[in-house]
Design an enzyme around this catalytic site. Structure first.
Site, short mmCIF file in Angstrom:
data_model
loop_
_atom_site.label_atom_id
_atom_site.label_comp_id
_atom_site.label_asym_id
_atom_site.label_seq_id
_atom_site.Cartn_x
_atom_site.Cartn_y
_atom_site.Cartn_z
N HIS A 180 16.60 31.25 27.45
CA HIS A 180 17.58 32.24 26.98
C HIS A 180 18.86 31.50 26.64
O HIS A 180 19.19 30.48 27.26
CB HIS A 180 17.83 33.24 28.12
CG HIS A 180 18.67 34.43 27.75
ND1 HIS A 180 20.03 34.37 27.64
CD2 HIS A 180 18.33 35.72 27.50
CE1 HIS A 180 20.50 35.57 27.32
NE2 HIS A 180 19.49 36.40 27.23
N ASP B 57 17.19 29.80 36.03
CA ASP B 57 17.62 31.11 35.56
C ASP B 57 16.54 32.10 36.01
O ASP B 57 15.43 32.09 35.48
CB ASP B 57 17.74 31.05 34.02
CG ASP B 57 17.90 32.43 33.40
OD1 ASP B 57 17.88 33.43 34.11
OD2 ASP B 57 18.03 32.47 32.15
N GLN C 36 14.86 37.08 34.87
CA GLN C 36 13.64 37.87 34.65
C GLN C 36 12.64 37.71 35.78
O GLN C 36 11.54 38.26 35.71
CB GLN C 36 12.97 37.44 33.33
CG GLN C 36 13.79 37.70 32.10
CD GLN C 36 14.06 39.19 31.86
OE1 GLN C 36 13.39 40.05 32.43
NE2 GLN C 36 15.03 39.47 31.02
N LYS D 88 19.45 44.02 35.97
CA LYS D 88 18.03 43.96 35.61
C LYS D 88 17.15 44.31 36.82
O LYS D 88 15.93 44.19 36.78
CB LYS D 88 17.68 42.56 35.12
CG LYS D 88 18.36 42.20 33.79
CD LYS D 88 17.88 40.87 33.29
CE LYS D 88 18.75 40.29 32.20
NZ LYS D 88 18.61 40.95 30.91
N CYS E 94 17.96 36.67 22.26
CA CYS E 94 18.81 35.55 22.71
C CYS E 94 17.97 34.30 22.94
O CYS E 94 18.22 33.53 23.90
CB CYS E 94 19.60 35.90 23.97
SG CYS E 94 20.77 37.22 23.71
#
Ligand code: PLP
Length: 431
Positions: free
Chosen positions: A146, A224, A227, A250, A389
């Site tokens: 991302h 990261d 997700q 999220k 993104c």
């Protein structure tokens, strides 16, 4: 409905000595009652919300907790000696403990509240990168990162005169780890940055392997988890990484709140990122010293009620069960990919269901993803269209954009059926 049969087949033998164990389950139909938006009709249709990778809906419990906090426990944190301020501080620090337990960090000193994953990753790129990167060093990201875990590293690497490399993906959207040797031969690898789950393809990346490789090179591993954290159990100690970032919004929580976990010794050694109130120990005309962790990285008044909401969201998803969420999304993904495979005019991207999370990106032949999303919206199906993104990934796939459906704990097979019915209408409208 055939779909329900597939998705609800939740019991079965697990590997190992004939033991039959129950797979973790959740009841998405029951959970939907916690989200007011699913009671509403638009143009006579209920909402098939397939954009949770972008941001999730919020259960009433999170909203009630934030309202109650604002009404009965609100004041600025850490500064007041009066009872209300102490209650506010307890709420805020209580949320930090929930984040700590959620990722299995060893101390709340390692949990920095940020505005978002993006801010957390910028914090590391700036505060660690500016002091530790220089000519001859390499920052290694991946082709499916991302922009949040790509652009800050590209920028800081260029600013410091360091090299910037990427790990390529194969045709399934999985990392080609055989590129690592070549990359290591090109300089001193100092940072490896990767998402645990790709937001565009759902690829589950081999972060543990990359962390081990990064450490062999003397590099730090930055994960990261935007997700991943909302969808599967996370353990920073088991991952073996050095930094990990994720966002509340999220994960059924409010926007404006996120978290960075970092190894204590690294955070201790780092310069601050934002400067101002709260992050100082003492200020004089000629010099300033920094507060202890984690406050060194929390300048100014934080998003207090949002942190409290974040904590309640963590309680909520933990009670539903992260393993059950992962299993539920896996079944929906397999179901969706199976149905899409029957449409020869739909191209899907990414790995097979057993190696991906609850994200399905695709294109309809001859139709721009924005038009696909528009027609689906008329059918009450909310999906995302665009580059998500991840422009370097789109370049690799040879497309400008995709349409993306993504699932969460409240997604049901009927949402997938409506997506597929909607795509048939898209096809009809544009042929
Ligand atoms: C993999 C990934 N990383 C980072 C981000 C950025 O998250 P935020 O916008 O909450 O900062 C996103 C958001 O979509 C994401 O999917």
């Amino acid at each position: 409905m055939a779909a329900s049969r597939v998705i609800r087949a939740t019991r079965g033998p697990l590997a190992g000595e004939g033991v039959v164990a129950a797979r973790p389950t959740l009841d998405a139909h029951r959970l939907r009652a916690d989200f007011a938006v699913f009671d509403e009709l638009r143009n006579g249709k209920s909402l098939a919300y397939l954009d949770s990778a972008s941001s999730t809906q919020k259960p009433g419990r999170v909203l009630d907790a934030m309202r109650a906090f604002y009404e009965h426990s609100y004041a600025n944190v850490h500064r007041g000696v009066y009872q209300l301020a102490e209650r506010a501080t307890e709420g805020y620090e209580g949320a930090r403990e929930k984040v700590r337990a959620f990722v299995n960090a060893s101390s709340t000193r390692e949990i920095v509240f940020t505005r978002s994953t993006t801010e957390a990753l910028n914090l590391v790129a700036y505060a660690w990168g500016l002091d530790n990167l220089g000519p001859g060093d390499l920052v290694v990201v991946t082709e499916l990162e991302h922009h949040s875990n790509f652009v800050p590293w590209q920028y800081i690497a260029q600013r410091q005169g360091a090299g910037f490399r990427h790990i390529p993906i194969d045709d399934h959207g999985e990392l080609q780890l055989d590129a690592l040797e070549r990359i290591a031969s090109e300089g001193r690898v100092k940072v490896v940055a990767n998402n645990l789950v790709s937001n565009s393809l759902g690829t589950i990346n081999p972060v543990e392997t990359l962390a081990a490789w990064a450490h062999e090179q003397g590099a730090i591993m930055v994960v990261d988890a935007a997700q991943a954290a909302p969808h599967r159990p996370l353990d920073v100690q088991a991952l073996g990484c050095d930094f990990l970032a994720f966002s509340s919004h999220k994960l059924c929580g409010p926007s404006g709140s996120g978290a960075l976990w970092g190894r204590r010794e690294l955070l201790e050694a780092m310069s601050p990122f934002n400067l101002g109130g709260e992050m100082i120990r003492s200020v004089a005309l000629d010099r300033t010293s920094w507060n202890e962790l984690p406050y060194k990285f929390e300048a100014g008044t934080p998003a207090i009620a949002e942190a409290v909401g974040f904590g309640v969201a963590i309680d909520y998803v933990s009670e539903v069960g992260l393993e059950a969420i992962a299993q539920h999304e896996h079944e929906l993904t397999a179901y969706a990919l199976g149905l899409l495979a029957e449409l020869p005019w739909v191209e899907t991207y990414g790995p097979p269901p057993e190696r991906r999370a609850g994200i399905v990106s695709f294109n309809v032949e001859g139709v721009h993803p924005h038009d696909v999303a528009q027609v689906l919206d008329w059918e009450g199906v909310a999906v995302r269209a665009g580059h998500h993104c991840t422009q370097p990934l789109m370049t690799r796939l040879g497309v400008a954009a995709t349409t993306r459906a993504s699932f969460y704990l409240y997604s049901i097979p009927d949402d997938v059926d409506r997506l597929v019915d909607g795509l048939r209408k898209v096809r009809k409208s544009f042929s």
